[in-house]
Design an enzyme around this catalytic site. Structure first.
Site, PDB file in Angstrom:
ATOM      1  N   HIS A  72     -51.492 -25.707 -68.056  1.00 27.77           N
ATOM      2  CA  HIS A  72     -51.183 -25.256 -69.422  1.00 27.77           C
ATOM      3  C   HIS A  72     -50.460 -26.375 -70.165  1.00 27.77           C
ATOM      4  CE1 HIS A  72     -51.682 -20.653 -69.128  1.00 27.77           C
ATOM      5  NE2 HIS A  72     -52.289 -21.211 -68.094  1.00 27.77           N
ATOM      6  N   PRO A 292     -35.753 -14.729 -65.561  1.00 29.00           N
ATOM      7  CA  PRO A 292     -37.083 -15.355 -65.482  1.00 29.00           C
ATOM      8  C   PRO A 292     -37.577 -15.986 -66.783  1.00 29.00           C
ATOM      9  CG  PRO A 292     -37.262 -12.969 -65.374  1.00 29.00           C
ATOM     10  CD  PRO A 292     -35.810 -13.288 -65.313  1.00 29.00           C
ATOM     11  N   TYR A 384     -38.552 -26.971 -70.443  1.00 33.93           N
ATOM     12  CA  TYR A 384     -39.560 -26.065 -69.874  1.00 33.93           C
ATOM     13  C   TYR A 384     -40.392 -26.762 -68.796  1.00 33.93           C
ATOM     14  CZ  TYR A 384     -42.811 -22.127 -69.829  1.00 33.93           C
ATOM     15  OH  TYR A 384     -43.557 -21.050 -69.445  1.00 33.93           O
TER      16      TYR A 384
HETATM   17  P1  RFL Z   1     -37.160 -15.392 -51.927  1.00 33.50           P
HETATM   18  O1  RFL Z   1     -38.518 -15.649 -52.484  1.00 33.50           O
HETATM   19  O2  RFL Z   1     -36.418 -14.208 -52.378  1.00 33.50           O
HETATM   20  O3  RFL Z   1     -37.325 -15.376 -50.347  1.00 33.50           O
HETATM   21  C1  RFL Z   1     -36.286 -14.938 -49.484  1.00 33.50           C
HETATM   22  C2  RFL Z   1     -36.914 -14.424 -48.220  1.00 33.50           C
HETATM   23  O4  RFL Z   1     -35.879 -14.086 -47.307  1.00 33.50           O
HETATM   24  C3  RFL Z   1     -36.190 -12.852 -46.687  1.00 33.50           C
HETATM   25  N1  RFL Z   1     -34.918 -12.239 -46.214  1.00 33.50           N
HETATM   26  C4  RFL Z   1     -34.541 -12.239 -44.925  1.00 33.50           C
HETATM   27  N2  RFL Z   1     -35.130 -12.695 -43.813  1.00 33.50           N
HETATM   28  C5  RFL Z   1     -34.487 -12.523 -42.652  1.00 33.50           C
HETATM   29  N3  RFL Z   1     -33.268 -11.897 -42.538  1.00 33.50           N
HETATM   30  C6  RFL Z   1     -32.643 -11.418 -43.630  1.00 33.50           C
HETATM   31  N4  RFL Z   1     -31.459 -10.831 -43.516  1.00 33.50           N
HETATM   32  C7  RFL Z   1     -33.289 -11.574 -44.892  1.00 33.50           C
HETATM   33  N5  RFL Z   1     -32.957 -11.231 -46.151  1.00 33.50           N
HETATM   34  C8  RFL Z   1     -33.961 -11.634 -46.942  1.00 33.50           C
HETATM   35  C9  RFL Z   1     -36.889 -12.051 -47.774  1.00 33.50           C
HETATM   36  O5  RFL Z   1     -37.698 -11.018 -47.235  1.00 33.50           O
HETATM   37  C10 RFL Z   1     -37.711 -13.132 -48.450  1.00 33.50           C
HETATM   38  O6  RFL Z   1     -39.009 -13.257 -47.906  1.00 33.50           O
HETATM   39  O7  RFL Z   1     -36.199 -16.656 -52.191  1.00 33.50           O
HETATM   40  P2  RFL Z   1     -36.502 -18.212 -52.350  1.00 33.50           P
HETATM   41  O8  RFL Z   1     -37.348 -18.715 -51.218  1.00 33.50           O
HETATM   42  O9  RFL Z   1     -35.204 -18.831 -52.625  1.00 33.50           O
HETATM   43  O10 RFL Z   1     -37.446 -18.329 -53.651  1.00 33.50           O
HETATM   44  C11 RFL Z   1     -36.963 -17.995 -54.907  1.00 33.50           C
HETATM   45  C12 RFL Z   1     -38.106 -17.473 -55.786  1.00 33.50           C
HETATM   46  O11 RFL Z   1     -38.773 -16.437 -55.096  1.00 33.50           O
HETATM   47  C13 RFL Z   1     -37.599 -16.947 -57.142  1.00 33.50           C
HETATM   48  O12 RFL Z   1     -36.614 -17.798 -57.665  1.00 33.50           O
HETATM   49  C14 RFL Z   1     -38.739 -16.841 -58.181  1.00 33.50           C
HETATM   50  O13 RFL Z   1     -39.664 -15.846 -57.842  1.00 33.50           O
HETATM   51  C15 RFL Z   1     -38.151 -16.553 -59.565  1.00 33.50           C
HETATM   52  N6  RFL Z   1     -39.174 -16.335 -60.596  1.00 33.50           N
HETATM   53  C16 RFL Z   1     -39.835 -17.397 -61.184  1.00 33.50           C
HETATM   54  N7  RFL Z   1     -39.605 -18.648 -60.776  1.00 33.50           N
HETATM   55  C17 RFL Z   1     -40.318 -19.698 -61.297  1.00 33.50           C
HETATM   56  O14 RFL Z   1     -40.079 -20.842 -60.907  1.00 33.50           O
HETATM   57  N8  RFL Z   1     -41.306 -19.507 -62.248  1.00 33.50           N
HETATM   58  C18 RFL Z   1     -41.601 -18.259 -62.712  1.00 33.50           C
HETATM   59  O15 RFL Z   1     -42.519 -18.119 -63.513  1.00 33.50           O
HETATM   60  C19 RFL Z   1     -40.848 -17.151 -62.200  1.00 33.50           C
HETATM   61  N9  RFL Z   1     -41.112 -15.891 -62.597  1.00 33.50           N
HETATM   62  C20 RFL Z   1     -39.495 -15.025 -60.981  1.00 33.50           C
HETATM   63  C21 RFL Z   1     -40.479 -14.842 -61.997  1.00 33.50           C
HETATM   64  C22 RFL Z   1     -38.905 -13.921 -60.375  1.00 33.50           C
HETATM   65  C23 RFL Z   1     -39.250 -12.654 -60.772  1.00 33.50           C
HETATM   66  N10 RFL Z   1     -38.618 -11.580 -60.116  1.00 33.50           N
HETATM   67  C24 RFL Z   1     -39.337 -10.562 -59.494  1.00 33.50           C
HETATM   68  C25 RFL Z   1     -37.204 -11.663 -59.867  1.00 33.50           C
HETATM   69  C26 RFL Z   1     -40.831 -13.581 -62.400  1.00 33.50           C
HETATM   70  C27 RFL Z   1     -40.203 -12.479 -61.807  1.00 33.50           C
HETATM   71  C28 RFL Z   1     -40.614 -11.128 -62.306  1.00 33.50           C
HETATM   72  C1  PHB Z   2     -45.033 -15.045 -64.779  1.00 35.85           C
HETATM   73  O1  PHB Z   2     -44.707 -14.200 -63.930  1.00 35.85           O
HETATM   74  O2  PHB Z   2     -46.221 -15.402 -64.930  1.00 35.85           O
HETATM   75  C2  PHB Z   2     -43.996 -15.646 -65.634  1.00 35.85           C
HETATM   76  C3  PHB Z   2     -42.683 -15.208 -65.508  1.00 35.85           C
HETATM   77  C4  PHB Z   2     -41.707 -15.766 -66.307  1.00 35.85           C
HETATM   78  C5  PHB Z   2     -42.038 -16.737 -67.234  1.00 35.85           C
HETATM   79  C6  PHB Z   2     -43.335 -17.177 -67.349  1.00 35.85           C
HETATM   80  C7  PHB Z   2     -44.323 -16.628 -66.548  1.00 35.85           C
HETATM   81  O3  PHB Z   2     -41.088 -17.283 -68.031  1.00 35.85           O
END
Ligand code: RFL
Ligand code: PHB
Length: 388
Positions: A72, A292, A384
């Site tokens: 993008h 997010p 960004y």
């Molecule tokens: P995770 O992905 O939460 O993984 C942690 C893992 O640890 C496990 N766990 C355990 N395992 C063993 N023993 C325990 N006691 C445990 N406790 C937990 C869990 O089951 C899990 O598998 O952390 P990590 O690796 O630090 O990664 C972080 C990312 O997942 C997170 O920051 C992103 O998803 C945030 N995020 C976004 N980030 C981006 O860079 N670009 C995006 O577009 C973006 N969009 C988002 C997002 C997060 C969202 N949510 C749901 C919060 C959009 C959303 C909606």
């Molecule tokens: C996505 O889940 O695709 C997503 C989430 C947060 C953003 C952009 C994209 O800021």
């Protein structure tokens, strides 16, 4: 059991760290509380910065991302009845890639298993021991049997609700946080994309975002009460809200389709310092959370473990620990910039229930400045894409 590095959590942080260590000849064991099917199906992030892509590519796990991810070059800011394009590539020379986080997870799990990496799923009762010594250990239960791993290092990659951060010595710790008082309602929809690029919309009824997953699956969000429940939202009510918040008078419409997943997430900013104590280190969401809006969470997790892998590589190569000692300071520089940017995007684009009329007008003027000043558009675009 003994290993060099015990890693708790198989999210992007834990899996990538294990893989980077493997490429440097360092052995690790990853303990994950959920099943492989579950981690490979959890829908989360979508936006990858160029730097994140480069790290994944250089680690040999970028082939599918390069083939299937969508590059993008810009996104739209919608407010006041108009859409304004932020030309990311024109302003910064860089782009972002939309490639779902669970696909990154699948690629990393496949790479770890292909290299006979030790990846234990569905572990329970994970507990840390002796983290203030040079021989820390992790105990857990796997397939009904109690086990213990002794390691040189323990790395907490277990997300915000994990066990590693609470196991850090509490003395000298400082946490920083902000709760925004609103959440995002996220849906997955079977339809063609409504737009070729993402649309971030500010509206008096609240923020809305159009993102994508694949040519046939779309991801949309809208600001909601974090205490609301998905059952209160019929499909018709969701579409009515999205049409109102996203559409202008130019004839463009949001594509409807079958909604097959709904969820609500809270919005918070959080940083826990320091990110290390003795032989225990934190990486990714276990140490920090961003709302997010800036799409930074997964990118930060990747840059944390890239730094940690370099520190561990230096330690095992020639016994020096300067890089490991400097980990918190190096990681926090980037983390605070992402905290700032995510807070700024969140503040600018959401509706705050307690905002005064003055504050609402100033926010609107801020958006106008961002789209009409090349300097402000460039600042937004640089943050960004992760240009600095
Ligand atoms: P995770 O992905 O939460 O993984 C942690 C893992 O640890 C496990 N766990 C355990 N395992 C063993 N023993 C325990 N006691 C445990 N406790 C937990 C869990 O089951 C899990 O598998 O952390 P990590 O690796 O630090 O990664 C972080 C990312 O997942 C997170 O920051 C992103 O998803 C945030 N995020 C976004 N980030 C981006 O860079 N670009 C995006 O577009 C973006 N969009 C988002 C997002 C997060 C969202 N949510 C749901 C919060 C959009 C959303 C909606
Ligand atoms: C996505 O889940 O695709 C997503 C989430 C947060 C953003 C952009 C994209 O800021």
């Amino acid at each position: 059991m003994r290993t060099q590095v015990a890693i708790i959590g198989a999210g992007p942080a834990g899996l990538l760290l294990s893989h980077l260590l493997h490429l440097n000849g360092i052995e690790s064991v990853v303990l994950e509380s959920r099943s492989r099917e579950d981690i490979e199906a959890t829908i989360r992030a979508g936006v990858l910065e160029q730097g994140t892509m480069d790290i994944l590519k250089n680690a040999g796990v970028g082939a599918r991302m390069e083939a299937e991810g969508a590059l993008h070059h810009g996104f739209d800011l919608a407010f006041g009845g108009q859409r304004h394009r932020i030309d990311l590539t024109g302003l910064t020379g860089k782009a972002i890639t939309v490639y779902p986080q669970h696909e990154v997870i699948k690629d990393l799990v496949a790479a770890r298993l292909a290299a006979q990496g030790q990846l234990l799923f569905e572990v329970t009762d994970v507990a840390l021991h002796d983290v203030d010594t040079t021989t820390p250990a992790v105990s857990f239960v796997h397939r009904g049997e109690a086990a213990r791993i002794e390691a040189d290092f323990v790395i907490g990659c277990d997300g915000y609700h994990g066990v590693a951060r609470p196991a850090m010595p509490q003395q000298g710790r400082q946490d920083f946080q902000r709760n925004y008082g609103f959440g995002w309602f996220g849906i997955l929809v079977e339809s063609a994309p409504s737009s070729e690029e993402l649309i971030y919309a500010q509206h008096e009824r609240g923020f809305a975002l159009i993102s994508t997953r694949t040519p046939t699956i779309q991801r949309l969000y809208f600001q909601c009460d974090p205490a609301d429940h998905v059952d209160n939202w019929s499909d018709d009510r969701i579409w009515a809200e999205l049409h109102t918040r996203l559409e202008n008078n130019d004839g463009w419409r949001v594509n409807e389709g079958r909604i097959f997943q709904k969820n609500i997430i809270g919005m918070r900013s959080f940083v826990s310092t320091p990110m290390q104590a003795g032989r225990l280190f934190l990486a990714g969401d276990s140490a920090h959370i961003v709302p997010p809006t800036g799409a930074k969470g997964m990118n930060l997790a990747v840059s944390d473990v890239n730094l940690l892998a370099q520190g561990l590589e230096q330690f095992y190569r020639d016994g020096r620990d300067e890089r490991l000692q400097g980990y918190t300071a190096a990681a926090l520089k980037r983390i605070w910039r992402a905290e700032y940017f995510s807070w700024w995007m969140t503040s600018m684009l959401h509706t705050f229930a307690d905002a005064t009329p003055f504050e609402r007008e100033v926010r609107r003027a801020e958006l106008e400045c961002v789209v009409s000043s090349r300097a402000m558009s460039t600042a937004l675009a640089e943050n960004y894409v992760g240009a600095f």
